[in-house]
Design a protein around this motif. Structure first.
Motif, short mmCIF file in Angstrom:
data_model
loop_
_atom_site.label_atom_id
_atom_site.label_comp_id
_atom_site.label_asym_id
_atom_site.label_seq_id
_atom_site.Cartn_x
_atom_site.Cartn_y
_atom_site.Cartn_z
N VAL A 38 0.79 -1.07 -0.16
CA VAL A 38 -0.12 -0.08 -0.09
C VAL A 38 0.86 1.25 0.09
O VAL A 38 0.34 2.41 0.11
CB VAL A 38 -1.14 0.16 1.43
N GLY A 99 -8.88 -1.64 2.39
CA GLY A 99 -9.28 -0.67 1.35
C GLY A 99 -10.68 -0.51 1.14
O GLY A 99 -11.12 0.65 0.83
N ASN A 108 -10.46 10.00 -1.88
CA ASN A 108 -9.13 9.45 -2.09
C ASN A 108 -8.79 8.31 -1.01
O ASN A 108 -8.46 8.71 0.10
CB ASN A 108 -8.22 10.54 -1.82
N ARG A 110 -6.70 6.00 -0.56
CA ARG A 110 -5.23 5.54 -0.49
C ARG A 110 -4.74 5.91 1.26
O ARG A 110 -4.21 5.03 1.87
CB ARG A 110 -4.16 5.74 -1.50
N GLU A 113 -6.66 4.15 3.60
CA GLU A 113 -6.33 2.60 3.70
C GLU A 113 -5.08 2.46 4.40
O GLU A 113 -5.10 1.47 5.15
CB GLU A 113 -6.31 2.13 2.12
#
Length: 555
Positions: A38, A99, A108, A110, A113
């Protein structure tokens, strides 16, 4: 009746030991690639993996002390075990679905996550490792006799090694036949871990309530206990006393436990330095691979082969630990606790030096496998020694016990004085008294004949602070016993020993990278492990094993 038998109780308790170790071992294997995938950089990944041990160092003694003084219908240990098990189950859900959870919360996903994944990893590591402390205390409560306690912790070590074997193997299995139904390889693995862990945790519902030791009895509170304060009062006052209480728990330790802690810390630091960096040592040092080489190159292929061979060595270590866990009781009966413990500590630096000097993969792998003897001994003997100290408190903890008795007597006096003040306040209020709480009985009786005042009694704040509900609550929040409650319990001392294990994971992670960078050789990993093992030998000779060793302890 079958569930109440000694053997059934032992298996029920240690089934959770197995489940915890399966989850932790699988997590150690599977989580680092997830973090790198990630976008977490390698230098920050080690910091993420250190969150759990650092939090454990802060909270494990508080949880241990609170467990010793907990009163409830489910005993002293199981409420804490179940709460930490909920944390493990939550982490097993958050990690594979980080996720998806981020996608539900932000456009957004990411960064969110990564945050969810870090929280899940920290929760798994913290709750999983800290849960062992009340679990060890439950074992010690159920099996208090020294021989029974040693057998119980032999099964405990056996289950830890078995759980490690299963946990290391599960991520290596291709779950393609189940993946389409459970959302992929990752979700399939963590779903399986959750099912295994839930079944093991539910087994503790059938564990008999632990026997009271006299160091923190379970059961309902006495009738004349101080009233319970509000939640706001507890939360407001607890942070102010948290750090002083934590300092007191770590510093005010009996001499025998302090000696055992130092020996444990050095032994675990030596063993964890080996275990944390062994695969890298094999991949770079023996196979001459390069971890940062591009995938598919010769250097990267050699490194990956070395890592696989290193993983085999750690797997064989678990197998060896299982073997020695099964015969540990026999070894102690024939050679004694002192001889077996010292032999396990002496054995490790010898094996580490062999790994430093040899360039044979076979010799190094056999040496790595044999470290399972030290691993097994460190999982069994220190906890049986701590149980022995508490089983014979008059011998091993007599100075501390006298101090506890003096403190208890002083607290009883304060409690009696507080009850007298509260009774005076109540009587004065009923009689319409508006004066000071500390007025004489004659003035109190004379004022009782006067007309009652419409205003409430004026009570000084300093008077109400003596034995107030806030203070009583604060003691429970930070793990301090209430006035008149029993003193130091075994769960606190087991927490101190577990702190040695947690600290042994943090210290090598902080310094070993710099040492290897300075020496430009991964052999420094094994040299450091051997050096720490030599230090551990010295402190192991200072451990108190029986009554004859009490002369060692000047404190």
């Amino acid at each position: 009746m079958s569930l109440r038998s000694r053997r059934a109780q032992l298996l029920l308790v240690n089934s959770l030991t197995f489940g915890l170790e399966v989850c932790l071992a699988a997590g150690i294997t599977y989580v680092p690639p997830l973090l790198l995938e990630v976008g977490v950089e390698e230098k920050f990944m080690t910091m993420v993996l250190g969150i759990g041990p650092v939090l454990g160092l802060l909270f494990v003694p508080l949880i241990g002390s609170a467990s010793d003084h907990w009163r409830g219908s489910y005993g002293r240990r199981r409420p804490f075990i179940w709460l930490l098990c909920l944390g493990v189950l939550l982490s097993l859900f958050v990690i594979p679905h980080a996720g998806s959870l981020a996608g539900l919360c932000a456009l957004n996903p990411r960064p969110l996550e990564i945050a969810f994944l870090i929280v899940g990893v920290g929760l798994l590591d913290f709750c999983g490792q800290v849960c062992f402390t009340p679990l060890e205390a439950l074992l010690s409560d159920l099996f208090q006799e020294p021989d029974n306690c040693r057998q119980a912790f032999s099964v405990y070590a056996f289950m830890i090694s078995l759980g490690g074997c299963v946990g290391y193997l599960l991520p290596a299995i291709d779950w393609a036949f189940l993946a389409p139904y459970l959302g992929g390889q990752q979700s399939c693995l963590f779903s399986l871990l959750a099912l295994i862990f839930l079944a093991c945790a539910l087994a503790t519902l059938f564990v008999a309530e632990e026997a009271a030791r006299g160091d923190g009895a379970a059961g309902p509170a006495p009738r004349d206990a101080a009233p319970r304060p509000s939640l706001w009062c507890r939360c407001r006052r607890a942070p102010c006393a948290l750090l002083p209480r934590l300092h007191g728990l770590y510093c005010r330790v009996p001499g025998v436990v302090r000696r055992l802690f130092v020996a444990e810390l050095c032994s675990w630091m030596a063993l964890m330095t080996f275990m944390l960096f062994y695969t890298d040592f094999v991949g770079e040092g023996l196979y001459h691979g390069v971890p940062r080489a591009r995938p598919g190159t010769e250097a990267r292929r050699h490194y990956d082969e070395g890592v696989r061979m290193g993983s085999l060595g750690l797997f064989l270590q678990c197998i060896t630990s299982i073997f020695f866990s099964t015969i540990m009781d026999w070894l102690v009966k024939h050679f004694g606790t002192r001889a077996v413990y010292l032999a396990s500590v002496v054995f490790f630096p010898g094996l580490a030096f062999v790994m430093c000097l040899s360039r044979s993969v076979t010799v190094v792998t056999i040496s790595a496998a044999l470290t399972g003897f030290t691993f097994s001994a460190l999982q069994i003997l220190p906890y049986t020694l701590a149980s022995l100290y508490h089983h014979e408190k008059q011998v091993f903890l007599h100075k501390y016990k006298r101090k506890e008795e003096e403190d208890a007597a002083l607290q009883d006096k304060k409690s009696s004085f507080s009850k007298g003040l509260l009774s005076s306040q109540k009587l004065s209020y009923q009689n319409g008294h508006t004066g000071s709480l500390f007025s004489s009985s004659s003035s109190s009786s004379s004022s009782s004949s006067s007309p009652p005042s419409s205003s409430p009694p004026a009570v000084s704040s300093s008077a109400l602070c003596v034995g107030s509900p806030c203070d009583v609550s604060l003691r429970m929040v930070v793990g301090e016993p209430e006035p008149g409650a029993p003193g130091r319990g075994i769960c606190l001392d087991l927490a101190i020993l577990d702190s040695a294990f947690l600290l042994s994971q943090v210290v090598p992670s902080l310094f070993m990278g710099s040492i290897v960078q300075f020496t430009q050789s991964v052999t420094a990993y094994m040299v450091s492990a051997a050096g720490l093992g030599l230090v551990a030998i010295y402190f192991a000779t200072k451990v108190v094993f029986d009554k004859g060793d009490m002369a060692k302890c000047s404190v």
